[in-house]
Design an enzyme around this catalytic site. Sequence first.
Site, mmCIF file in Angstrom:
data_model
loop_
_atom_site.group_PDB
_atom_site.id
_atom_site.type_symbol
_atom_site.label_atom_id
_atom_site.label_comp_id
_atom_site.label_asym_id
_atom_site.label_seq_id
_atom_site.Cartn_x
_atom_site.Cartn_y
_atom_site.Cartn_z
ATOM 1 N N LEU A 1 20.962 6.904 68.210
ATOM 2 C CA LEU A 1 20.735 8.271 68.698
ATOM 3 C C LEU A 1 19.342 8.428 69.287
ATOM 4 O O LEU A 1 19.052 9.444 69.918
ATOM 5 C CB LEU A 1 20.859 9.280 67.544
ATOM 6 C CG LEU A 1 22.125 9.291 66.695
ATOM 7 C CD1 LEU A 1 21.986 10.320 65.580
ATOM 8 C CD2 LEU A 1 23.342 9.620 67.547
ATOM 9 N N HIS B 1 25.791 14.512 80.465
ATOM 10 C CA HIS B 1 24.963 14.628 81.670
ATOM 11 C C HIS B 1 25.052 13.388 82.567
ATOM 12 O O HIS B 1 24.521 13.400 83.678
ATOM 13 C CB HIS B 1 23.533 15.005 81.299
ATOM 14 C CG HIS B 1 23.483 16.362 80.660
ATOM 15 N ND1 HIS B 1 23.725 17.516 81.379
ATOM 16 C CD2 HIS B 1 23.326 16.742 79.362
ATOM 17 C CE1 HIS B 1 23.675 18.565 80.557
ATOM 18 N NE2 HIS B 1 23.447 18.121 79.328
ATOM 19 N N ILE C 1 14.880 10.046 74.397
ATOM 20 C CA ILE C 1 14.640 11.364 74.975
ATOM 21 C C ILE C 1 15.995 12.043 75.169
ATOM 22 O O ILE C 1 16.922 11.449 75.722
ATOM 23 C CB ILE C 1 13.903 11.217 76.321
ATOM 24 C CG1 ILE C 1 12.561 10.480 76.130
ATOM 25 C CG2 ILE C 1 13.710 12.573 76.994
ATOM 26 C CD1 ILE C 1 11.577 11.157 75.208
ATOM 27 N N TYR D 1 17.421 12.188 83.007
ATOM 28 C CA TYR D 1 17.949 11.934 81.653
ATOM 29 C C TYR D 1 19.398 11.419 81.721
ATOM 30 O O TYR D 1 19.735 10.396 81.115
ATOM 31 C CB TYR D 1 17.852 13.240 80.844
ATOM 32 C CG TYR D 1 18.739 13.294 79.634
ATOM 33 C CD1 TYR D 1 18.480 12.505 78.518
ATOM 34 C CD2 TYR D 1 19.850 14.142 79.596
ATOM 35 C CE1 TYR D 1 19.302 12.557 77.401
ATOM 36 C CE2 TYR D 1 20.668 14.204 78.492
ATOM 37 C CZ TYR D 1 20.398 13.404 77.396
ATOM 38 O OH TYR D 1 21.214 13.450 76.298
ATOM 39 N N CYS E 1 26.416 18.859 70.465
ATOM 40 C CA CYS E 1 26.560 18.660 69.020
ATOM 41 C C CYS E 1 25.534 19.517 68.294
ATOM 42 O O CYS E 1 24.390 19.103 68.082
ATOM 43 C CB CYS E 1 26.415 17.184 68.670
ATOM 44 S SG CYS E 1 26.827 16.822 66.961
#
Length: 267
Positions: free
Chosen positions: A70, A112, A73, A135, A165
């Site tokens: 996880l 994304h 950034i 990102y 989440c």
Amino acid sequence: MLEKLLLTGAAGAVGQALRPLLPQIARSVVLSDVVAIDEVKPHETFRPCDLGDRPAVDALFDGVDGVIHLGGISVEKPFDLILNGNIVGIYNMFETARHHGKPRIIFASSNHVIGFYRRDQRLDSSVLPKPDTLYGLSKAFGENLASLYFDKFGQECLSVRIGSCFPKPRDRRMLATWLAVEDLFDLCARAFDAPRLGHTIVYGASANEETWWDNVNAAFLGWQPKHSSAKWRAEVYATAPAQKPDEPAVVFQGGGFTALGHPDDEG
Ligand SMILES: NC(=O)c1ccc[n+]([C@@H]2O[C@H](COP(=O)([O-])OP(=O)(O)OC[C@H]3O[C@@H](n4cnc5c(N)ncnc54)[C@H](O)[C@@H]3O)[C@@H](O)[C@H]2O)c1
């Protein structure tokens, strides 16, 4: 049951929410982050690490037989930060895993990656990326790295294009993208249990009424999310302001990220 699970980004929001569930799938858990974690349970150890620091990443993997990655950034930021955390960082993770027995990796990718598809398009995992930010682009790199490392080296990975989440949906878009942490946990458990994982991409959303995503290519995992954003629909509609139908944040799946400028131009 895993012997030793490595959880990167353990100090973050999703990491903290997943932590209490992990004893169901792992006897011990190595928590890692650049941010310190002070309170550690008996089955946990904490190891500080910047993902851009290869020797530090290497030191995390001793005896590890499963990874939930996880760390990095998690929003749009200047490229140097993204380069270190998400591009060098994921390379370091996969290259280290390759040298440590190839433990399966669950990679926290993101919606994304495909943020510039419209909300009236239904996507499966075979669509080309259309990242909405630097990102999102870095997460597409991570997915491609995972693909290479499986095809060439047999390193298995589940790339989860996480929607939203959070404990509950915060706006109208999240009624479609919301992912309960319990559903994410169940997905991770199934990925570790599956006889074969390969490199699989799955959209991480709960069983919400609205959906833009089709997980047919990950159906072999048997993942059936049990939660739904529906119970918050009335609350969200009462509190989150309506947006104009032609705003980019409403047209595109990536929401507000599609309307962000270049991070170097802001402030
Ligand atoms: N929460 C969501 O809805 C969502 C949606 C899509 C994708 N994701 C992905 O899931 C993961 C977890 O999300 P989150 O909401 O908990 O994010 P978060 O920002 O709360 O947590 C990320 C953690 O990574 C750590 N980190 C950042 N750079 C690092 C580095 N260079 N080395 C080591 N650690 C570093 C941070 O300290 C932080 O604790 C992220 O990879 C994010 O991109 C989350």
